[in-house]
Design an enzyme around this catalytic site. Structure first.
Site, PDB file in Angstrom:
ATOM      1  N   ALA A  69       0.843  -1.200   0.000  1.00 33.06           N
ATOM      2  CA  ALA A  69       0.000   0.000   0.000  1.00 33.06           C
ATOM      3  C   ALA A  69       0.873   1.242   0.000  1.00 33.06           C
ATOM      4  O   ALA A  69       2.011   1.220   0.482  1.00 33.06           O
ATOM      5  CB  ALA A  69      -0.924   0.004   1.214  1.00 33.06           C
ATOM      6  N   ASP A  70       0.328   2.302  -0.556  1.00 35.65           N
ATOM      7  CA  ASP A  70       1.022   3.583  -0.539  1.00 35.65           C
ATOM      8  C   ASP A  70      -0.005   4.702  -0.613  1.00 35.65           C
ATOM      9  O   ASP A  70      -1.124   4.491  -1.102  1.00 35.65           O
ATOM     10  CB  ASP A  70       2.007   3.716  -1.693  1.00 35.65           C
ATOM     11  CG  ASP A  70       3.008   4.828  -1.434  1.00 35.65           C
ATOM     12  OD1 ASP A  70       3.949   4.593  -0.647  1.00 35.65           O
ATOM     13  OD2 ASP A  70       2.832   5.925  -1.973  1.00 35.65           O
ATOM     14  N   GLN A  71       0.397   5.848  -0.133  1.00 36.84           N
ATOM     15  CA  GLN A  71      -0.474   7.016  -0.180  1.00 36.84           C
ATOM     16  C   GLN A  71       0.310   8.210  -0.684  1.00 36.84           C
ATOM     17  O   GLN A  71       1.449   8.433  -0.287  1.00 36.84           O
ATOM     18  CB  GLN A  71      -1.043   7.318   1.203  1.00 36.84           C
ATOM     19  CG  GLN A  71      -2.089   8.425   1.189  1.00 36.84           C
ATOM     20  CD  GLN A  71      -2.688   8.629   2.561  1.00 36.84           C
ATOM     21  OE1 GLN A  71      -2.009   9.026   3.480  1.00 36.84           O
ATOM     22  NE2 GLN A  71      -3.976   8.328   2.687  1.00 36.84           N
TER      23      GLN A  71
END
Length: 193
Positions: A69-71
């Site tokens: 996951a990344d933001q």
């Protein structure tokens, strides 16, 4: 089938565990700057980073489902990363003050060398036009916690006071489009339908 979160993010791990999933965490040693420097859109960068993180960990655990996951955050055509010090946090929050910004949370699930699924969601947040005195107090009270998120705030704590409007999924704001992840895991019979 075991689930591994390819992240050191306590927030993401808490979200998955809070949903009743048994996960192991293993941070990837991915050099994110290489991907961030490719000139991709903010959405494509977030998707690429989440997939690359999952693949980096999947090489050690080929029989597990690995969640990467990344933001990313963008405002007025600029992309923002986690602030590295208090001065950067102050500059970033001062820039965001009174403006709307977007958070893009991306997730990928891989097994071995195959990406089974990827997804992204966006949220919009209107930061209120707070005073300099408020900003000084907020920075003093939050301290190094400001360096743990791309926005320099945690919505689940005092960071909520920075905003006057939020549009979008709460879990996505925290860094993981959790409902979409759970839906995918149901299609794979990893959790009950």
């Amino acid at each position: 089938m075991s689930l591994i979160l390819a992240s050191a993010s306590q927030s993401r791990a808490d979200l998955l565990r809070g949903a009743g999933l048994e996960i192991t965490t293993k941070a990837s040693d991915l050099d994110e700057e290489v991907i961030k420097g490719r000139g991709l859109s903010v959405v494509d960068t977030a998707l690429k980073l989440s997939t690359a993180k999952a693949f980096a960990v999947a090489t050690e655990y080929p029989d597990s489902l690995v969640i990467g996951a990344d933001q990313m955050m963008e405002c007025a055509g600029q992309r923002f990363d986690k602030p590295k010090n208090l001065d950067q946090a102050r500059d970033q929050l001062s820039f965001l003050r009174g403006k709307t910004h977007r958070l893009i949370s991306a997730v990928a699930i891989v097994r071995g060398q195959e990406c089974l699924w990827s997804h992204h969601q966006c949220t919009e947040l209107d930061m209120r036009a707070f005073s300099d005195a408020f900003l000084d107090r907020y920075i003093k009270e939050m301290g190094e916690d400001l360096f743990t998120t791309v926005g320099g705030y945690r919505l689940e704590s005092q960071g909520v006071q920075l905003f006057n409007r939020i549009e979008g999924d709460y879990f996505t704001i925290l860094g993981l489009p959790l409902l979409a992840v759970l839906d995918f895991l149901r299609t794979q019979d990893i959790i009950q339908r």
